[in-house]
Design an enzyme around this catalytic site. Structure first.
Site, mmCIF file in Angstrom:
data_model
loop_
_atom_site.group_PDB
_atom_site.id
_atom_site.type_symbol
_atom_site.label_atom_id
_atom_site.label_comp_id
_atom_site.label_asym_id
_atom_site.label_seq_id
_atom_site.Cartn_x
_atom_site.Cartn_y
_atom_site.Cartn_z
ATOM 1 N N ASP A 104 1.183 -1.465 0.015
ATOM 2 C CA ASP A 104 0.021 0.139 0.128
ATOM 3 C C ASP A 104 1.162 1.491 -0.197
ATOM 4 O O ASP A 104 1.940 0.985 0.464
ATOM 5 C CB ASP A 104 -0.902 0.110 1.341
ATOM 6 C CG ASP A 104 -1.588 -1.171 1.515
ATOM 7 O OD1 ASP A 104 -2.638 -1.921 0.603
ATOM 8 O OD2 ASP A 104 -2.383 -1.481 2.575
HETATM 9 N N1 URA Z 1 -1.260 -5.510 3.609
HETATM 10 C C1 URA Z 1 -1.376 -3.806 3.932
HETATM 11 O O1 URA Z 1 -2.846 -4.299 4.459
HETATM 12 N N2 URA Z 1 -0.712 -4.063 2.979
HETATM 13 C C2 URA Z 1 0.131 -3.591 2.739
HETATM 14 O O2 URA Z 1 0.384 -2.852 2.235
HETATM 15 C C3 URA Z 1 1.298 -5.119 2.723
HETATM 16 C C4 URA Z 1 -0.088 -6.222 3.043
#
Ligand code: URA
Length: 242
Positions: A104
């Site tokens: 993310d």
């Molecule tokens: N899980 C999440 O919630 N976000 C990420 O970026 C990676 C794994």
């Protein structure tokens, strides 16, 4: 290596943009096997032909592999109109690099960048169950019961239809005064917002997330957000085997 158009090969190898290398070719600054009698669409075989541009031999590796410490604020995509992409942090002119999976925008940590589609496909395959470990700061006090729930697999779908595969959760520390927990969690899938949704499922909120390992690769302690380094041969061999 496959056969390339001369201008594409030079651009991919970082000799210049496609229009710059066309101009070098026109001006006689590019040679193929010592001949300047070449055109941008000439087909070359990098395993047999010796290509030079402005007096320097141009060598293009078939595949490149980078370990990037993704900082927050960058998107795990090859293009974005609003935010900077992780590729802008990779010191390579190649046009065919991409991130293996996604973190993310507000997540930091280890991201593999390559142009090796076959390896990426294997590492991301849901059947492969490649371990990914995250360090997180969580709002709420994570309990042993959460550890057991994660080990069984928590529901992460909108209507509890989708259950995460068993995950290893370890509580590193908790701070009841601040209502915070510090944890490591190892998952084997890469569902959208997976770690955040797993904690949501047990009534808690991830407020900081860093990926610290992916398969056999671990985030080196001397790397900082934004740092990017080539994989060593040993790291690559281990990753191919995982
Ligand atoms: N899980 C999440 O919630 N976000 C990420 O970026 C990676 C794994």
């Amino acid at each position: 290596m496959p056969v390339f158009r001369l201008d594409k090969y030079l651009a991919d190898a970082g000799a210049g943009t496609r229009s710059q290398v066309k101009s070098y070719i026109k001006r006689g600054l590019v040679t193929v096997n010592d001949s300047t009698n070449v055109t941008p669409d000439l087909k070359i075989n990098p395993d047999m032909d010796i290509i030079s541009c402005q007096g320097t031999i141009i060598h293009l590796e078939e595949y490149e592999y980078y370990l990037l410490y993704k900082p927050m604020g960058y998107v795990s995509a090859t293009k974005d109109n609003v935010h900077p992409t992780v590729l802008s942090l990779v010191d390579s002119q190649r046009k065919d690099l991409f991130p293996v999976g996604r973190l993310d925008r507000d997540t930091e940590g280890l991201l593999l960048i390559t142009n090796d589609g076959a390896l990426a496909h294997r590492l991301l395959s849901p059947k492969k169950h490649v371990d990914k470990t995250y360090y997180a700061v969580v709002e709420g006090l994570v309990t042993d019961e959460d550890v057991s729930l994660f080990a069984k697999g928590v529901p992460v779908g909108d209507e509890d239809l989708d259950t995460a595969l068993p995950a290893r959760l370890s509580i590193l520390d908790t701070n009841p005064e601040e209502n915070l927990s510090y944890i490591n969690v190892t998952i084997q899938e890469g569902k959208f917002h997976q770690v955040k949704r797993m904690f949501q499922a047990v009534g808690k909120k991830v407020i900081f997330l860093r990926r610290i390992s992916f398969g056999t690769l671990a985030l080196p302690s001397d790397m900082n957000p934004g740092d990017c380094q080539r994989l060593t041969e040993t790291e690559l061999a281990a990753l191919r085997d995982c």
